[in-house]
Design an enzyme around this catalytic site. Structure first.
Site, PDB file in Angstrom:
ATOM      1  N   ALA A   1       1.267   5.054  -0.309  1.00  0.00           N
ATOM      2  CA  ALA A   1       0.325   6.146  -0.071  1.00  0.00           C
ATOM      3  C   ALA A   1      -0.061   6.852  -1.368  1.00  0.00           C
ATOM      4  CB  ALA A   1       0.924   7.144   0.924  1.00  0.00           C
TER       5      ALA A   1
ATOM      6  N   SER B   1       0.818  -1.222   0.000  1.00  0.00           N
ATOM      7  CA  SER B   1       0.000   0.000   0.000  1.00  0.00           C
ATOM      8  C   SER B   1       0.851   1.271   0.000  1.00  0.00           C
ATOM      9  CB  SER B   1      -0.924   0.006   1.225  1.00  0.00           C
ATOM     10  OG  SER B   1      -0.188  -0.310   2.405  1.00  0.00           O
TER      11      SER B   1
ATOM     12  N   LYS C   1       9.748  -6.334   6.096  1.00  0.00           N
ATOM     13  CA  LYS C   1       9.896  -5.956   4.689  1.00  0.00           C
ATOM     14  C   LYS C   1      10.578  -4.602   4.542  1.00  0.00           C
ATOM     15  CE  LYS C   1       6.366  -2.860   4.684  1.00  0.00           C
ATOM     16  NZ  LYS C   1       6.272  -1.485   4.142  1.00  0.00           N
TER      17      LYS C   1
ATOM     18  N   GLU D   1      10.722   3.567   8.456  1.00  0.00           N
ATOM     19  CA  GLU D   1      10.569   2.648   9.585  1.00  0.00           C
ATOM     20  C   GLU D   1      11.647   1.567   9.629  1.00  0.00           C
ATOM     21  OE1 GLU D   1       8.706   3.195  12.015  1.00  0.00           O
ATOM     22  OE2 GLU D   1       6.631   3.685  11.524  1.00  0.00           O
TER      23      GLU D   1
END
Length: 299
Positions: free
Chosen positions: A112, A110, A162, A252
């Site tokens: 953005a 996903s 990931k 992240e």
């Protein structure tokens, strides 16, 4: 689920607000006021029963401690990561503040940008409470196909891991190692992710699904990924501070790489790619890491 508040107005928070607004009334808030549709104060957002938490994983514990009591909200966790300093999974952090039956975790491929453009994708709503996950699933628009799962830890590990492999993918492309090398890296990254997940009781099928392979294949092979761009910068010899300043956003995988390294060391888990990513973030030459991975005979 008629009304939803999104907390965190970065690109991902805004994308989720856009998507959920197709069926629901949605407001959004963040630390600083923004000129975006539906922006409200934090106090106003917290009056709404259904909340999407789109704040970065490394900021979650501090935010909850400062702003959240044991409320009665239904919460959708939209961040993906493992706390760098403690190695805690997001579900462990959230469950210290929120009943687990009120928590659902979003996973799957996903970006953005594509969500904001209304392009199709498929996502998974993961919860120990299937009814809660189903309620969130029904709030998503028609261009997002949703699935429901109860494997919370598997989805969390897939979503966090990931990002670290995506940094490795960016390094691979930055060093111009070729398509074969990137495919090999991603495939072995998936094996490594599943090995790590087994240690924590995850369902192995999760890593072959949208929450694992789907998200990994996307993030580890595209410049739309912030973590992939971190890897490109490292391959170009830039410092981590320079890269993050250029990004202007949270990646992240940086904090998660540290967490994985600590967890692997403590629990004696074999994570060669994740450990080399951590070493590169700490200053190791990427070409030395490549040499060490190629010469490593352990499977």
């Amino acid at each position: 689920m008629k009304k939803i508040a999104v907390i965190g107005a970065g690109k991902w928070g805004q994308a989720l607000a856009y998507a959920l607004r197709q069926k629901c009334e949605v407001v959004i808030t963040s630390r600083t006021e923004r000129d975006i549709p539906g922006f409200v104060s934090l106090d106003a957002a917290m009056e709404i029963e259904n909340i999407v938490m789109a704040i970065p994983a490394q900021a979650v514990r501090e935010w909850l401690g400062k702003h959240y009591g044991m409320g009665d909200h239904n919460i959708l966790v939209a961040a993906k990561g493992i706390e760098a300093e403690t190695g805690a999974f997001l579900n462990e952090i959230y469950e210290a503040f929120v009943p687990r039956t009120h928590l659902t975790y979003l996973s799957g491929p996903s970006f953005a940008k594509e969500v904001m453009e209304g392009l199709p994708t498929a996502l998974v709503l993961n919860s120990h409470n299937r009814l809660a996950a189903t309620a969130w699933s029904e709030a998503f628009p028609d261009f997002i196909k949703t699935y429901v799962s109860t494997d919370v830890i598997g989805a969390e590990i897939g979503g966090a891991y990931k990002n670290v492999i995506a940094i490795a993918g960016g390094i691979c492309d930055g060093l111009k190692l070729g398509e074969n090398a990137r495919a090999s890296l991603i495939a072995r990254g998936l094996v490594e992710m599943a090995r790590f997940g087994r240690e924590f009781g995850a369902n192995e099928e999760t890593f072959l699904s949208l929450s694992g392979a789907g998200d990994l294949f996307l993030t580890a092979s595209s410049k739309l990924s912030r973590n992939f761009r971190v890897g490109l910068g490292l391959a170009e010899g830039k410092t981590l501070d320079e890269i993050l300043e250029e990004l202007g956003e949270v990646a992240e995988g940086v904090g998660t790489a540290k967490a994985l390294h600590t967890i692997a060391k403590t629990n004696d888990i074999y994570l060669p790619i994740a450990n080399e990513v951590y070493a590169i973030l700490e200053g190791k030459d990427p070409m030395e890491s490549l040499k060490d991975l190629l010469n490593n005979r352990r499977r």
